[in-house]
Design an enzyme around this catalytic site. Structure first.
Site, short mmCIF file in Angstrom:
data_model
loop_
_atom_site.label_atom_id
_atom_site.label_comp_id
_atom_site.label_asym_id
_atom_site.label_seq_id
_atom_site.Cartn_x
_atom_site.Cartn_y
_atom_site.Cartn_z
N SER A 190 0.80 -1.22 0.00
CA SER A 190 0.00 0.00 0.00
C SER A 190 0.84 1.28 0.00
CB SER A 190 -0.94 0.00 1.21
OG SER A 190 -0.22 -0.19 2.40
N HIS A 218 -5.25 -3.75 -2.12
CA HIS A 218 -4.91 -2.71 -3.11
C HIS A 218 -4.78 -3.30 -4.51
CE1 HIS A 218 -4.40 0.97 -0.82
NE2 HIS A 218 -3.89 0.25 0.15
N LYS A 249 -12.22 -0.33 -0.89
CA LYS A 249 -11.34 0.40 -1.81
C LYS A 249 -11.97 0.38 -3.21
CE LYS A 249 -7.21 0.34 0.96
NZ LYS A 249 -6.98 -0.66 2.01
C1 PLP Z 1 -6.91 -0.87 3.43
C2 PLP Z 1 -6.29 -2.15 3.78
C3 PLP Z 1 -6.84 -2.96 4.77
C4 PLP Z 1 -8.01 -2.53 5.60
O1 PLP Z 1 -9.19 -2.66 4.90
P1 PLP Z 1 -10.55 -2.23 5.63
O2 PLP Z 1 -11.58 -3.03 4.94
O3 PLP Z 1 -10.69 -0.77 5.43
O4 PLP Z 1 -10.41 -2.60 7.06
C5 PLP Z 1 -6.22 -4.17 5.01
N1 PLP Z 1 -5.14 -4.56 4.34
C6 PLP Z 1 -4.58 -3.80 3.40
C7 PLP Z 1 -3.37 -4.28 2.67
C8 PLP Z 1 -5.12 -2.56 3.10
O5 PLP Z 1 -4.56 -1.79 2.20
#
Ligand code: PLP
Length: 415
Positions: A190, A218, A249
């Site tokens: 990320s 991601h 996302k």
């Molecule tokens: C954004 C993210 C999360 C968290 O996701 P949520 O559904 O918002 O809790 C977990 N792992 C990675 C790699 C992320 O980028």
């Protein structure tokens, strides 16, 4: 008194130190839906300003897509606002199972279990499938939620240097005496936007009899030819034992996450994962919205193709302007500034130019690695990117960091 003056002061002092160091995170209020153009109130109390959003996880531009909103409305009307229950008591609707089946189909896995978020999926999965006879071997740059999940698990844990597969192999050799080995990585990292070499990792895991867990938050929806994720990009669909990912996302950006993979591992999560057993079910309108997102993505790759074009355009533009950009081919494009305060000040100056992009610094990234993390979206048009490039260049000139080496920037601003 439970909160005496000296305790209050203790916290006030800590906050003051952060403020003075220029690293206190101040939230900006967005007073419009999530999109390429947003209206923002910042600082609090200021008049609304129209800016271009360059840092959302809205990779496919689906966060405010009319069809997704309509589907969510229908979900709300047909299945209610909430369920007031966890899944195993009375919180499972037909919609939940439909989404689990659709995700399995989309990701090419055997089964899927929903979680309130991917953070929760990662908090629950390790302890559900491993014991103290086992070992977890993780990349040193995995997401914070994986680190927390690993901490909550009684298995032994160790790590390998970021994307260093020789180091991973040494570790795998070292732990052949354990009952089970689980290798853990992000699909796309990320903060740097680089991808794990999943083809090679699958080979290593085969060779040393280890399971592989990939957090593809991601990547799901846009990496790979048809957007299935990092495993599609590397030609290893069906070979990843556990995928965790988020709906927060690219897949509409609301909330929710899942664990997807081997049938028995998913069943173990359903029986034992604590954030699944002890936290509320995902609301029906969210599920209905995500179901629609998957329909849209399964029908056409138009959005991920546009995202790829935007990404190439943006990377090339920033590089030609003289910024130090982390290499990669994902829509995460970090502009390196190294110094935390510089990253904060740079972000504020960009905002004045009508560009919304946030500075990242320790502890979100390692010390001395501060940056502006830009992210592309299929919602961006070329005119957005041209305007943003102009603003970045202007601000880059102002801070005198264009066409400079890393060392020159550090000499000027410190780490
Ligand atoms: C954004 C993210 C999360 C968290 O996701 P949520 O559904 O918002 O809790 C977990 N792992 C990675 C790699 C992320 O980028």
């Amino acid at each position: 008194m439970a909160y005496p003056a000296e305790v209050r002061k203790l916290y006030q002092d800590q906050i003051k130190v952060m403020r003075e160091a220029g690293i206190l995170k101040e939230e900006r209020f967005i007073c419009s839906p999530q999109a390429a153009d947003i209206e923002v109130e910042f600082p609090a109390g200021s008049p609304l300003k129209k800016v271009i959003n360059m840092c959302a996880n809205n990779y496919l531009g689906l966060s405010s897509h009319p069809e997704v909103i309509k589907a969510a409305h229908e979900g709300l009307d047909r299945r209610g606002f909430g369920l007031s229950s966890v899944r195993f008591i009375c919180g499972t609707q037909d919609l939940h199972r439909q989404l689990e089946e659709k995700m399995s189909e989309f990701l090419g896995t055997e089964d899927t279990i929903l979680f309130p978020s991917c953070m929760d999926a990662n908090a629950g999965v390790f302890e559900a499938i491993l014991t103290k006879e086992d070992v977890i071997i993780s990349d040193r740059l995995v997401h914070a939620s994986l680190i927390d999940g690993i901490r909550l698990c009684s298995a032994m844990n160790d790590s390998y240097k970021h994307s260093d597969l020789e180091h991973l192999e040494q570790k795998l050799q070292m732990y052949q005496d354990k009952r089970l080995r689980l290798v853990v990585t992000d699909g796309v990292f990320s903060m740097d936007g680089d991808a794990a070499k999943l083809d090679k990792m699958v080979e290593l895991c085969d060779k040393y009899n280890a399971m592989l867990l990939v957090d593809d938050s991601h990547a799901t929806g846009f990496i790979g030819k048809t957007g299935r994720g990092t495993h599609e990009k590397f030609g290893v669909m069906g070979k990843i034992d556990v995928i965790t990912t988020t709906f927060g996302k690219a897949l509409g950006g609301a909330t929710g996450g899942c664990v997807s993979g081997r049938k028995e591992l998913v069943e173990m999560c359903r029986q034992k994962a604590r954030p699944y057993l002890f936290s509320n079910t995902v609301a029906p309108m969210i599920i209905a919205g995500v179901l629609k997102v998957l329909d849209i993505l399964s029908a056409t790759t138009e959005r991920r193709d546009k995202l790829e074009k935007n990404t190439n355009y943006w990377r090339k533009g920033l590089t030609e302007a003289g910024f130090i950009v982390k290499e990669g081919d994902t829509p995460i494009v970090p502009v390196m500034l190294y110094n935390a305060k510089l990253a904060q000040d740079f972000s504020v100056a960009l905002y004045e130019e009508g560009i919304y992009a946030i500075g990242f610094f320790f502890p979100v990234v390692p010390q001395g690695q501060a940056r502006i993390r830009t992210q592309l979206s299929a919602a961006h048009e070329i005119h957005h990117l041209d305007k943003a490039l102009k603003a970045f260049t202007k601000v880059g000139k102002k801070f005198d960091i264009l066409h400079k080496t890393k060392q020159e920037i550090i000499d000027k601003y410190g780490m």
